[in-house]
Design a protein around this motif. Sequence first.
Motif, short mmCIF file in Angstrom:
data_model
loop_
_atom_site.label_atom_id
_atom_site.label_comp_id
_atom_site.label_asym_id
_atom_site.label_seq_id
_atom_site.Cartn_x
_atom_site.Cartn_y
_atom_site.Cartn_z
N ILE A 258 -87.98 25.33 -46.16
CA ILE A 258 -87.86 25.95 -44.85
C ILE A 258 -87.27 24.91 -43.91
O ILE A 258 -87.83 23.82 -43.73
CB ILE A 258 -89.22 26.45 -44.34
CG1 ILE A 258 -89.83 27.45 -45.32
CG2 ILE A 258 -89.06 27.09 -42.96
CD1 ILE A 258 -91.21 27.94 -44.92
N ASP A 259 -86.14 25.26 -43.35
CA ASP A 259 -85.43 24.32 -42.48
C ASP A 259 -86.31 23.89 -41.31
O ASP A 259 -87.04 24.72 -40.73
CB ASP A 259 -84.13 24.97 -41.98
CG ASP A 259 -83.14 23.95 -41.45
OD1 ASP A 259 -83.48 23.22 -40.51
OD2 ASP A 259 -82.03 23.89 -42.01
N SER A 260 -86.24 22.62 -40.99
CA SER A 260 -87.07 22.10 -39.89
C SER A 260 -86.63 22.65 -38.54
O SER A 260 -87.38 22.57 -37.56
CB SER A 260 -87.00 20.56 -39.87
OG SER A 260 -85.66 20.13 -39.72
N SER A 261 -85.42 23.24 -38.49
CA SER A 261 -84.93 23.77 -37.22
C SER A 261 -85.46 25.17 -36.93
O SER A 261 -85.21 25.71 -35.84
CB SER A 261 -83.39 23.81 -37.24
OG SER A 261 -82.93 24.69 -38.26
N VAL A 262 -86.17 25.78 -37.90
CA VAL A 262 -86.71 27.11 -37.69
C VAL A 262 -87.78 27.05 -36.59
O VAL A 262 -88.72 26.25 -36.66
CB VAL A 262 -87.31 27.69 -38.98
CG1 VAL A 262 -87.97 29.04 -38.71
CG2 VAL A 262 -86.23 27.84 -40.04
#
Length: 275
Positions: A258-262
């Motif tokens: 899961i992308d940290s930018s989510v």
Amino acid sequence: ELVTISTLAGLEGEYVNSAEVRNDAHDPDLLNNSTAITTTILPAANLGITKTHSGEFYAGEPFLYTLEIFNDGPSTAVDMVITDTLPADVDFVDVVSVFPVCDYVLASHQVICDPSTLNSGQTAIVEIQVSTNISGFHVNEAETQSAIEDLYQIGPPYPNTTSLTTFIRPVANLTIEKANAIGATLPAVAGTQHTYAITVTNAGPNIASGLIITDVLPAGMTYVSSDGTCADIGAVVSCTVGTLAVGASTGLEILVDIDSSVSDGITLTNVAFAP
């Protein structure tokens, strides 16, 4: 001297044929110069039968046979009986016929129509609905007979029997479920990994072959690995299952980043399907 004369019979009934002989010389006995014979012409009806269907047919779904029975004459066919012998692995559903009256006989696995009369030039239509869970080729045979003479029972031009081969395509009713894997952190956290569990079940009626599970990851997720035979192209993860028996289930787990930018609180929708 023997003279042979051939003639075409007309309608049924009794016909008197007379003949006489003359000559230019004196004949002392004229009583034996003529003769007559009575010939009985029996009725004859040229019955024919065809069987058709149309479209594609799938296991577990009803389909229709259409019988067309016709009388090419010259006489009326009396006590005409129609018999359709269904394939052993095909189930009877229904029979529709305004004329004649037809019923299914369980003991012989046949549709049999009551004795009836079919006039010269008349046609009868019988529709038989059946179904089967068995895919592959199925041969259905039907015949018609009458109490009067039919000179063309085995054809040509109109045979009294017909056969039709039907190909039934296999059907596998698949269901798929996706859930968070046991032990997965809930709610999922941005910048971490998350595991999904996918389960596919085959409700039949046939074996599923060439089965592939496809998982379309949403933006913000990246495929990492799986415990199945899977490969990813961009956001699409394809997993090869192969065959799945009727009533059987198979499962696999897919690990994603899961992308940290989510953003916190956003919902990511992950879609999987097994066509």
